[in-house]
Design a protein around this motif. Structure first.
Motif, PDB file in Angstrom:
ATOM      1  N   ASP A  84     -25.214  -5.173 -29.511  1.00 28.43           N
ATOM      2  CA  ASP A  84     -26.413  -4.344 -29.715  1.00 28.43           C
ATOM      3  C   ASP A  84     -26.503  -3.198 -28.710  1.00 28.43           C
ATOM      4  O   ASP A  84     -26.853  -2.073 -29.055  1.00 28.43           O
ATOM      5  CB  ASP A  84     -27.670  -5.213 -29.642  1.00 28.43           C
ATOM      6  N   VAL A  85     -26.175  -3.499 -27.445  1.00 31.58           N
ATOM      7  CA  VAL A  85     -26.174  -2.443 -26.420  1.00 31.58           C
ATOM      8  C   VAL A  85     -25.104  -1.402 -26.763  1.00 31.58           C
ATOM      9  O   VAL A  85     -25.325  -0.200 -26.696  1.00 31.58           O
ATOM     10  CB  VAL A  85     -25.927  -3.042 -25.017  1.00 31.58           C
ATOM     11  N   LEU A  86     -23.932  -1.921 -27.156  1.00 28.83           N
ATOM     12  CA  LEU A  86     -22.806  -1.041 -27.511  1.00 28.83           C
ATOM     13  C   LEU A  86     -23.146  -0.169 -28.709  1.00 28.83           C
ATOM     14  O   LEU A  86     -22.822   1.019 -28.750  1.00 28.83           O
ATOM     15  CB  LEU A  86     -21.594  -1.904 -27.895  1.00 28.83           C
ATOM     16  N   CYS A  87     -23.796  -0.774 -29.690  1.00 24.17           N
ATOM     17  CA  CYS A  87     -24.136  -0.068 -30.920  1.00 24.17           C
ATOM     18  C   CYS A  87     -25.065   1.110 -30.629  1.00 24.17           C
ATOM     19  O   CYS A  87     -24.916   2.191 -31.190  1.00 24.17           O
ATOM     20  CB  CYS A  87     -24.796  -1.048 -31.878  1.00 24.17           C
ATOM     21  N   ASN A  88     -26.011   0.889 -29.711  1.00 24.49           N
ATOM     22  CA  ASN A  88     -26.906   1.993 -29.338  1.00 24.49           C
ATOM     23  C   ASN A  88     -26.147   3.093 -28.609  1.00 24.49           C
ATOM     24  O   ASN A  88     -26.333   4.272 -28.877  1.00 24.49           O
ATOM     25  CB  ASN A  88     -28.056   1.476 -28.473  1.00 24.49           C
ATOM     26  N   ARG A  89     -25.278   2.693 -27.684  1.00 27.58           N
ATOM     27  CA  ARG A  89     -24.551   3.686 -26.887  1.00 27.58           C
ATOM     28  C   ARG A  89     -23.531   4.457 -27.732  1.00 27.58           C
ATOM     29  O   ARG A  89     -23.400   5.671 -27.620  1.00 27.58           O
ATOM     30  CB  ARG A  89     -23.831   2.967 -25.734  1.00 27.58           C
ATOM     31  N   GLU A  90     -22.791   3.731 -28.565  1.00 23.13           N
ATOM     32  CA  GLU A  90     -21.644   4.316 -29.265  1.00 23.13           C
ATOM     33  C   GLU A  90     -21.978   4.874 -30.647  1.00 23.13           C
ATOM     34  O   GLU A  90     -21.338   5.813 -31.105  1.00 23.13           O
ATOM     35  CB  GLU A  90     -20.538   3.255 -29.430  1.00 23.13           C
ATOM     36  N   ILE A  91     -22.939   4.248 -31.332  1.00 21.04           N
ATOM     37  CA  ILE A  91     -23.193   4.635 -32.725  1.00 21.04           C
ATOM     38  C   ILE A  91     -24.511   5.402 -32.864  1.00 21.04           C
ATOM     39  O   ILE A  91     -24.519   6.598 -33.121  1.00 21.04           O
ATOM     40  CB  ILE A  91     -23.192   3.385 -33.647  1.00 21.04           C
ATOM     41  N   LYS A  92     -25.633   4.712 -32.620  1.00 18.37           N
ATOM     42  CA  LYS A  92     -26.932   5.361 -32.875  1.00 18.37           C
ATOM     43  C   LYS A  92     -27.145   6.623 -32.051  1.00 18.37           C
ATOM     44  O   LYS A  92     -27.633   7.628 -32.557  1.00 18.37           O
ATOM     45  CB  LYS A  92     -28.078   4.401 -32.560  1.00 18.37           C
ATOM     46  N   PHE A  93     -26.814   6.547 -30.747  1.00 15.86           N
ATOM     47  CA  PHE A  93     -27.137   7.677 -29.872  1.00 15.86           C
ATOM     48  C   PHE A  93     -25.912   8.524 -29.537  1.00 15.86           C
ATOM     49  O   PHE A  93     -25.943   9.321 -28.617  1.00 15.86           O
ATOM     50  CB  PHE A  93     -27.841   7.171 -28.606  1.00 15.86           C
ATOM     51  N   LEU A 127     -31.201  -0.417 -24.660  1.00 14.97           N
ATOM     52  CA  LEU A 127     -30.939   1.024 -24.508  1.00 14.97           C
ATOM     53  C   LEU A 127     -30.474   1.354 -23.088  1.00 14.97           C
ATOM     54  O   LEU A 127     -30.478   2.505 -22.677  1.00 14.97           O
ATOM     55  CB  LEU A 127     -32.210   1.814 -24.834  1.00 14.97           C
ATOM     56  N   CYS A 128     -30.035   0.309 -22.374  1.00 15.57           N
ATOM     57  CA  CYS A 128     -29.761   0.460 -20.938  1.00 15.57           C
ATOM     58  C   CYS A 128     -28.571   1.365 -20.619  1.00 15.57           C
ATOM     59  O   CYS A 128     -28.350   1.700 -19.468  1.00 15.57           O
ATOM     60  CB  CYS A 128     -29.558  -0.906 -20.293  1.00 15.57           C
ATOM     61  N   GLN A 129     -27.802   1.775 -21.639  1.00 15.13           N
ATOM     62  CA  GLN A 129     -26.640   2.628 -21.385  1.00 15.13           C
ATOM     63  C   GLN A 129     -26.891   4.093 -21.757  1.00 15.13           C
ATOM     64  O   GLN A 129     -25.976   4.911 -21.739  1.00 15.13           O
ATOM     65  CB  GLN A 129     -25.432   2.093 -22.167  1.00 15.13           C
ATOM     66  N   LEU A 130     -28.135   4.416 -22.103  1.00 17.78           N
ATOM     67  CA  LEU A 130     -28.420   5.803 -22.493  1.00 17.78           C
ATOM     68  C   LEU A 130     -28.317   6.760 -21.310  1.00 17.78           C
ATOM     69  O   LEU A 130     -28.518   6.384 -20.161  1.00 17.78           O
ATOM     70  CB  LEU A 130     -29.814   5.920 -23.124  1.00 17.78           C
ATOM     71  N   THR A 131     -28.015   8.020 -21.641  1.00 13.60           N
ATOM     72  CA  THR A 131     -27.886   9.062 -20.624  1.00 13.60           C
ATOM     73  C   THR A 131     -29.105   9.983 -20.672  1.00 13.60           C
ATOM     74  O   THR A 131     -29.884   9.958 -21.634  1.00 13.60           O
ATOM     75  CB  THR A 131     -26.633   9.919 -20.878  1.00 13.60           C
ATOM     76  N   GLN A 132     -29.246  10.823 -19.666  1.00 10.19           N
ATOM     77  CA  GLN A 132     -30.309  11.831 -19.652  1.00 10.19           C
ATOM     78  C   GLN A 132     -30.205  12.745 -20.870  1.00 10.19           C
ATOM     79  O   GLN A 132     -31.204  13.078 -21.507  1.00 10.19           O
ATOM     80  CB  GLN A 132     -30.218  12.669 -18.362  1.00 10.19           C
ATOM     81  N   GLU A 133     -28.983  13.136 -21.194  1.00  8.05           N
ATOM     82  CA  GLU A 133     -28.744  14.023 -22.346  1.00  8.05           C
ATOM     83  C   GLU A 133     -29.246  13.369 -23.640  1.00  8.05           C
ATOM     84  O   GLU A 133     -29.932  14.003 -24.444  1.00  8.05           O
ATOM     85  CB  GLU A 133     -27.221  14.310 -22.418  1.00  8.05           C
TER      86      GLU A 133
END
Length: 395
Positions: A97-106, A156-162
């Motif tokens: 789930d964390v990966l999916c947010n980092r790599e796919i959704k966002f 969403l802990c892997q999201l960036t500022q961008e």
């Protein structure tokens, strides 16, 4: 009018997110991500994405917003599924789930949305975004959702500022029951739909069966380690340096078959994870058996009786330098400085008091209280008050 692309998943949360944005005057477009249709890895007889896609279409229709489906199954397989198999093969436990947010959704999805001329991407996550100014520049905050039972900031802990700069979380201020009530009032078909379980976007999946289709079964032994074993009774040594102490605290126990007794057999150590209780199929013990360690090289599972078994607990963990991620780079701690934080090592775990100890070789996180089932491959996220400021993969 600013344009927002909403990831419509066919669930109630994203449906209400789209409605709220519409009410706020945004031009809203609904996009459904089709992430799985690989028949070589069957998951269940049901076809969840088809039903979800139809529900998403009906929500878009009801709201009168444009809708389309994007097929991201190739990227999903490469970045999520293949990664999961590799991790399990190495004896680690990934968090898709964390990966999916980092790599796919966002990432993949966000790029598609921006290419459609969107100013923002929105999702139905229970979290909030804050914005502050530092030295004249905007800095974005990832804040916990107001519904403490549903807070999804951890995912969403892997999201960036961008990524945060272009993201909106419309339901972050709401409680789940309020979201359902809004959906009901607006006559959205998803109002009473159950929350999806299972892998991000794949739907109903039983992980062992899923893994068995790629990772070959390999029978091995289950060894039980007695909680009274002398290896757990070691008194804390004297340390010559802080670094030596950190290494000691984060070191996991290592076992050999001679340390215990064989109590059963298993289909493959790579199907099991630390802290697991189900699926061992060993009866006759006064207390249930828990997995305390897996050794994929020797194909042995080590277990212990009861959830208080000392083999389950550790006081600290370690993150490799390349696996440390700061959502707020301006708060990054320099080597050999310390930072007191609240941290969690899994979704929904109550936040724990901890101290970050960065070194040149990576970061140690020392908890006030020993933590159960610290598992390699999972994510640890750290917070300051209600703001998630960084995360890392447990090594």
């Amino acid at each position: 009018m600013k344009k927002v692309v909403v990831g419509l998943s066919g669930g109630v949360d994203s449906s209400v997110a789209a409605y709220l944005l519409q009410q706020q005057g945004y031009e809203v477009i609904g996009l459904f991500m089709k992430n799985w249709h690989d028949d070589s890895v069957t998951i269940s007889q049901e076809c969840p994405w088809l039903e979800d896609s139809n529900d998403a279409i009906m929500v878009a229709d009801k709201l009168g917003i444009p809708f389309q489906t994007v097929d991201l199954s190739k990227e999903y397989k490469e970045r999520i599924v293949d990664y999961m198999f590799r991790e399990y093969e190495m004896g680690r436990t990934p968090n898709p789930d964390v990966l999916c947010n980092r790599e796919i959704k966002f990432d993949v999805f966000m790029k598609i949305a921006l290419s459609l001329g969107a100013d923002y991407v929105a999702t139905g996550h229970y979290c909030r975004k804050g914005e502050i100014e530092i030295e004249g520049k905007p800095v974005f905050q990832l804040l916990a959702g107001k519904d403490a039972n549903k807070d999804q900031s951890y995912f969403l802990c892997q999201l960036t500022q961008e990524q945060l700069s272009k993201t909106l979380f419309p339901i972050g201020e709401l409680q789940k029951h309020e979201v359902r009530a809004i959906a009901g009032e607006q006559g959205l078909i998803t109002a009473n739909k159950k929350d999806s379980q299972g892998l991000c976007f794949i739907g109903k999946v039983r992980l062992p069966e899923f893994l068995q289709q790629q990772l070959q079964p390999k029978e091995g032994v289950i060894v039980e380690i007695d909680s009274e074993k002398e290896l757990f009774a070691v008194s804390t040594p004297q340390f010559s340096s802080k670094h030596e102490e950190l290494e000691y605290l984060s070191k996991k126990y290592s076992y050999t078959p001679e340390d215990g007794k064989i109590v059963g057999r298993h289909p493959g150590a790579h199907y099991f994870t630390k802290g697991q209780r189900k699926g061992l199929a060993v009866g006759g013990t006064p207390e249930p058996l828990f997995v305390i360690e897996t050794d994929v090289n020797s194909n042995i599972i080590y277990t212990g009786q009861g959830k208080d078994h000392p083999g389950l607990y550790r006081k600290a963990l370690f993150i490799l330098p390349e696996e440390i991620h700061w959502v707020r780079p301006d708060l990054e701690v320099m080597p050999y400085a310390e930072l007191k934080v609240m941290a969690r090592i899994r979704y929904r775990q109550p936040l724990q008091e901890a101290t970050l100890n960065p070194t040149e070789n990576g970061m140690y996180i020392v908890f006030e209280e020993p933590q159960a089932s610290i598992t390699e491959g999972q994510f640890v996220a750290w917070y300051r008050d209600e703001e998630l400021i960084g995360s890392g993969v447990i090594s």
